[in-house]
Design an enzyme around this catalytic site. Sequence first.
Site, PDB file in Angstrom:
ATOM      1  N   ASN A 160     -46.106  10.961 -14.288  1.00 55.07           N
ATOM      2  CA  ASN A 160     -47.118  10.347 -14.670  1.00 55.07           C
ATOM      3  C   ASN A 160     -48.368  11.245 -14.422  1.00 55.07           C
ATOM      4  O   ASN A 160     -49.565  11.086 -14.966  1.00 55.07           O
ATOM      5  CB  ASN A 160     -47.559   8.886 -14.050  1.00 55.07           C
ATOM      6  CG  ASN A 160     -47.499   9.184 -12.510  1.00 55.07           C
ATOM      7  OD1 ASN A 160     -46.456   9.020 -12.077  1.00 55.07           O
ATOM      8  ND2 ASN A 160     -48.729   8.802 -12.172  1.00 55.07           N
ATOM      9  N   LYS A 161     -48.121  12.338 -13.694  1.00 54.22           N
ATOM     10  CA  LYS A 161     -49.401  13.165 -13.297  1.00 54.22           C
ATOM     11  C   LYS A 161     -48.836  14.324 -12.826  1.00 54.22           C
ATOM     12  O   LYS A 161     -47.733  14.576 -12.575  1.00 54.22           O
ATOM     13  CB  LYS A 161     -50.435  12.612 -12.540  1.00 54.22           C
ATOM     14  CG  LYS A 161     -49.811  12.183 -10.955  1.00 54.22           C
ATOM     15  CD  LYS A 161     -50.847  11.719  -9.941  1.00 54.22           C
ATOM     16  CE  LYS A 161     -50.406  11.597  -8.578  1.00 54.22           C
ATOM     17  NZ  LYS A 161     -51.161  10.765  -7.684  1.00 54.22           N
ATOM     18  N   GLY A 162     -50.078  15.468 -12.813  1.00 57.69           N
ATOM     19  CA  GLY A 162     -49.737  16.502 -11.821  1.00 57.69           C
ATOM     20  C   GLY A 162     -48.623  17.775 -12.556  1.00 57.69           C
ATOM     21  O   GLY A 162     -48.552  17.617 -13.900  1.00 57.69           O
TER      22      GLY A 162
ATOM     23  N   ASP B 259     -39.066   4.047  -9.059  1.00 56.19           N
ATOM     24  CA  ASP B 259     -39.387   4.200  -7.679  1.00 56.19           C
ATOM     25  C   ASP B 259     -38.257   4.975  -7.079  1.00 56.19           C
ATOM     26  O   ASP B 259     -37.255   4.326  -6.795  1.00 56.19           O
ATOM     27  CB  ASP B 259     -39.870   2.803  -6.819  1.00 56.19           C
ATOM     28  CG  ASP B 259     -40.287   3.333  -5.442  1.00 56.19           C
ATOM     29  OD1 ASP B 259     -40.152   4.417  -4.961  1.00 56.19           O
ATOM     30  OD2 ASP B 259     -41.227   2.620  -5.047  1.00 56.19           O
TER      31      ASP B 259
ATOM     32  N   ASN C 180     -38.752  15.683  -9.640  1.00 52.64           N
ATOM     33  CA  ASN C 180     -40.203  16.204  -9.438  1.00 52.64           C
ATOM     34  C   ASN C 180     -40.998  15.336  -8.210  1.00 52.64           C
ATOM     35  O   ASN C 180     -41.985  15.957  -7.528  1.00 52.64           O
ATOM     36  CB  ASN C 180     -40.941  16.375 -10.903  1.00 52.64           C
ATOM     37  CG  ASN C 180     -42.350  16.410 -10.472  1.00 52.64           C
ATOM     38  OD1 ASN C 180     -42.905  17.793 -10.072  1.00 52.64           O
ATOM     39  ND2 ASN C 180     -43.348  15.478 -10.577  1.00 52.64           N
TER      40      ASN C 180
ATOM     41  N   TYR D 243     -43.555  17.446   5.588  1.00 52.05           N
ATOM     42  CA  TYR D 243     -43.460  18.000   4.196  1.00 52.05           C
ATOM     43  C   TYR D 243     -42.588  19.162   4.081  1.00 52.05           C
ATOM     44  O   TYR D 243     -41.650  19.406   3.314  1.00 52.05           O
ATOM     45  CB  TYR D 243     -44.931  18.359   3.651  1.00 52.05           C
ATOM     46  CG  TYR D 243     -44.760  18.777   2.166  1.00 52.05           C
ATOM     47  CD1 TYR D 243     -44.306  17.767   1.197  1.00 52.05           C
ATOM     48  CD2 TYR D 243     -45.158  20.206   1.876  1.00 52.05           C
ATOM     49  CE1 TYR D 243     -44.452  18.167  -0.172  1.00 52.05           C
ATOM     50  CE2 TYR D 243     -45.178  20.346   0.522  1.00 52.05           C
ATOM     51  CZ  TYR D 243     -44.659  19.382  -0.400  1.00 52.05           C
ATOM     52  OH  TYR D 243     -44.693  19.999  -1.723  1.00 52.05           O
TER      53      TYR D 243
ATOM     54  N   LYS E 106     -38.589  19.929   2.386  1.00 53.24           N
ATOM     55  CA  LYS E 106     -38.256  20.741   1.414  1.00 53.24           C
ATOM     56  C   LYS E 106     -37.168  21.658   1.758  1.00 53.24           C
ATOM     57  O   LYS E 106     -36.216  21.978   0.870  1.00 53.24           O
ATOM     58  CB  LYS E 106     -39.378  21.616   0.636  1.00 53.24           C
ATOM     59  CG  LYS E 106     -40.649  20.513   0.223  1.00 53.24           C
ATOM     60  CD  LYS E 106     -39.896  19.848  -1.117  1.00 53.24           C
ATOM     61  CE  LYS E 106     -41.107  19.220  -1.843  1.00 53.24           C
ATOM     62  NZ  LYS E 106     -40.823  18.305  -3.066  1.00 53.24           N
TER      63      LYS E 106
ATOM     64  N   ASP F 152     -53.191  16.288  -7.037  1.00 55.48           N
ATOM     65  CA  ASP F 152     -53.511  15.182  -6.035  1.00 55.48           C
ATOM     66  C   ASP F 152     -52.813  15.385  -4.914  1.00 55.48           C
ATOM     67  O   ASP F 152     -53.278  15.218  -3.585  1.00 55.48           O
ATOM     68  CB  ASP F 152     -52.819  13.806  -6.687  1.00 55.48           C
ATOM     69  CG  ASP F 152     -54.107  13.005  -7.178  1.00 55.48           C
ATOM     70  OD1 ASP F 152     -55.294  13.235  -6.792  1.00 55.48           O
ATOM     71  OD2 ASP F 152     -53.763  12.074  -8.002  1.00 55.48           O
TER      72      ASP F 152
ATOM     73  N   ASN G  20     -52.367  18.155  -2.920  1.00 59.32           N
ATOM     74  CA  ASN G  20     -53.016  18.604  -1.896  1.00 59.32           C
ATOM     75  C   ASN G  20     -54.496  18.721  -2.098  1.00 59.32           C
ATOM     76  O   ASN G  20     -55.324  19.713  -1.810  1.00 59.32           O
ATOM     77  CB  ASN G  20     -52.766  20.138  -2.141  1.00 59.32           C
ATOM     78  CG  ASN G  20     -52.792  20.697  -3.652  1.00 59.32           C
ATOM     79  OD1 ASN G  20     -53.835  20.552  -4.437  1.00 59.32           O
ATOM     80  ND2 ASN G  20     -51.781  21.490  -4.087  1.00 59.32           N
TER      81      ASN G  20
HETATM   82  N1  NAP Z   1     -49.013  21.004  -6.054  1.00 56.94           N
HETATM   83  C1  NAP Z   1     -48.498  22.226  -5.455  1.00 56.94           C
HETATM   84  O1  NAP Z   1     -49.089  22.938  -4.855  1.00 56.94           O
HETATM   85  C2  NAP Z   1     -46.892  22.053  -5.187  1.00 56.94           C
HETATM   86  C3  NAP Z   1     -46.298  23.123  -4.490  1.00 56.94           C
HETATM   87  C4  NAP Z   1     -45.061  23.175  -4.130  1.00 56.94           C
HETATM   88  C5  NAP Z   1     -44.344  22.068  -4.540  1.00 56.94           C
HETATM   89  N2  NAP Z   1     -44.774  20.895  -5.172  1.00 56.94           N
HETATM   90  C6  NAP Z   1     -43.725  19.834  -5.432  1.00 56.94           C
HETATM   91  O2  NAP Z   1     -43.996  19.747  -7.043  1.00 56.94           O
HETATM   92  C7  NAP Z   1     -43.835  17.975  -7.200  1.00 56.94           C
HETATM   93  C8  NAP Z   1     -44.660  17.614  -7.767  1.00 56.94           C
HETATM   94  O3  NAP Z   1     -45.967  17.630  -7.102  1.00 56.94           O
HETATM   95  P1  NAP Z   1     -47.390  17.511  -7.726  1.00 56.94           P
HETATM   96  O4  NAP Z   1     -48.219  18.616  -6.811  1.00 56.94           O
HETATM   97  O5  NAP Z   1     -47.644  17.421  -9.092  1.00 56.94           O
HETATM   98  O6  NAP Z   1     -47.914  16.140  -6.988  1.00 56.94           O
HETATM   99  P2  NAP Z   1     -48.760  14.850  -7.609  1.00 56.94           P
HETATM  100  O7  NAP Z   1     -49.961  15.167  -8.403  1.00 56.94           O
HETATM  101  O8  NAP Z   1     -49.130  14.101  -6.252  1.00 56.94           O
HETATM  102  O9  NAP Z   1     -47.513  14.016  -8.163  1.00 56.94           O
HETATM  103  C9  NAP Z   1     -46.491  13.452  -7.345  1.00 56.94           C
HETATM  104  C10 NAP Z   1     -45.860  12.441  -8.428  1.00 56.94           C
HETATM  105  O10 NAP Z   1     -44.758  12.049  -7.927  1.00 56.94           O
HETATM  106  C11 NAP Z   1     -44.723  10.454  -8.043  1.00 56.94           C
HETATM  107  N3  NAP Z   1     -43.900   9.680  -6.697  1.00 56.94           N
HETATM  108  C12 NAP Z   1     -44.484   9.894  -5.537  1.00 56.94           C
HETATM  109  N4  NAP Z   1     -43.648   9.118  -4.717  1.00 56.94           N
HETATM  110  C13 NAP Z   1     -42.844   8.359  -5.660  1.00 56.94           C
HETATM  111  C14 NAP Z   1     -41.810   7.593  -5.762  1.00 56.94           C
HETATM  112  N5  NAP Z   1     -41.289   6.771  -4.630  1.00 56.94           N
HETATM  113  N6  NAP Z   1     -41.273   7.074  -6.729  1.00 56.94           N
HETATM  114  C15 NAP Z   1     -41.503   7.610  -8.037  1.00 56.94           C
HETATM  115  N7  NAP Z   1     -42.428   8.613  -8.155  1.00 56.94           N
HETATM  116  C16 NAP Z   1     -43.319   8.937  -7.065  1.00 56.94           C
HETATM  117  C17 NAP Z   1     -46.216  10.293  -7.894  1.00 56.94           C
HETATM  118  O11 NAP Z   1     -46.659   9.045  -8.255  1.00 56.94           O
HETATM  119  P3  NAP Z   1     -48.003   7.972  -8.109  1.00 56.94           P
HETATM  120  O12 NAP Z   1     -49.026   8.592  -9.145  1.00 56.94           O
HETATM  121  O13 NAP Z   1     -47.384   6.653  -8.409  1.00 56.94           O
HETATM  122  O14 NAP Z   1     -48.153   8.517  -6.810  1.00 56.94           O
HETATM  123  C18 NAP Z   1     -46.699  11.479  -8.985  1.00 56.94           C
HETATM  124  O15 NAP Z   1     -46.274  11.253 -10.229  1.00 56.94           O
HETATM  125  C19 NAP Z   1     -43.548  17.546  -5.729  1.00 56.94           C
HETATM  126  O16 NAP Z   1     -42.199  17.262  -5.637  1.00 56.94           O
HETATM  127  C20 NAP Z   1     -44.211  18.585  -4.828  1.00 56.94           C
HETATM  128  O17 NAP Z   1     -43.718  18.619  -3.429  1.00 56.94           O
HETATM  129  C21 NAP Z   1     -46.029  21.078  -5.379  1.00 56.94           C
END
Ligand code: NAP
Length: 250
Positions: free
Chosen positions: A13-15, A61, A88, A173, A177, A209, A211
């Site tokens: 839904n986002k990110g 979920d 993801n 966190y 990973k 979101d 970070n």
């Molecule tokens: N951003 C970075 O710099 C970064 C770096 C390395 C790895 N990652 C990884 O990339 C992935 C995406 O991260 P992002 O940065 O895009 O984060 P984000 O914008 O916070 O998005 C996280 C997504 O996961 C969903 N989520 C969380 N808990 C859930 C659950 N129990 N069931 C279903 N959905 C759930 C959130 O839904 P809601 O909207 O309902 O909360 C949101 O859609 C993650 O695995 C993260 O660890 C990110």
Amino acid sequence: MSEQTIALVTGANKGIGYEIAVGLGALGWSVGVGARDEERREAAVEKLRAAGVDVFGVPLDVTDDASVAAAARLIEERAGRLDVLVNNAGVTGGMPHEPTKVDPATVRTAVETNVIGVIRVINAMLPLLRRSASPRIVNMSSSVGSLTRQSESVARRSDSADERGTGPISAAYAPSKTFLNAVTVQYARELRDTNILINAGCPGFCATDLNGFRGVRTPEQGAAIALRLATLPDDGPTGGFFEDAGVVPW
Ligand SMILES: NC(=O)c1ccc[n+]([C@@H]2O[C@H](COP(=O)([O-])OP(=O)(O)OC[C@H]3O[C@@H](n4cnc5c(N)ncnc54)[C@H](OP(=O)(O)O)[C@@H]3O)[C@@H](O)[C@H]2O)c1
């Protein structure tokens, strides 16, 4: 059964997950937008459709057995199989993360979503993935889970060293990973005689979101590694850990 490739992205839904859905949709695939909140899911589905992406909403979920089982039923009824699963969805679990101060509940939350959630989703989707000609599983991990890079940062006596992707000191966190990477390898071992390729990918430090939008890359840039691992050829790698620049050391 449809000729069109069917994908599911959790937390779409986002990110970065949203951008993965955009990228897979651009390939002409049908993309399930897995999201736990109805309003956020529907808003994303609407936006993606308006952008021309062939999407369908999947209430999901990853921490909930019944929700994940229902998501598998929905995909089975809609498509009869699943070609690509992108795990993801992820959370940091709360703050603080320093080992000497962390609340054990923070660790539990991170592991529950980032590791156990992935196992739950993979196992529920596996019967559908086994019906695909070229099934791919992508686990969105992070270079902060690289023990090699973390131990290098100890040796350097530098606790953030973001340029190497180690992130802040973390007992929740980052180890979640590392755990996810270890689980990815175990799946690859068990599935090595099948056509299923499963890999972990790091998107780099992206502004989302997760970070507080401090990341230096865009979510679209972060999605690129997932798109690469989702479209691997049949002789592609399995049980690996990759970022845009190549292999990430364990
Ligand atoms: N951003 C970075 O710099 C970064 C770096 C390395 C790895 N990652 C990884 O990339 C992935 C995406 O991260 P992002 O940065 O895009 O984060 P984000 O914008 O916070 O998005 C996280 C997504 O996961 C969903 N989520 C969380 N808990 C859930 C659950 N129990 N069931 C279903 N959905 C759930 C959130 O839904 P809601 O909207 O309902 O909360 C949101 O859609 C993650 O695995 C993260 O660890 C990110």
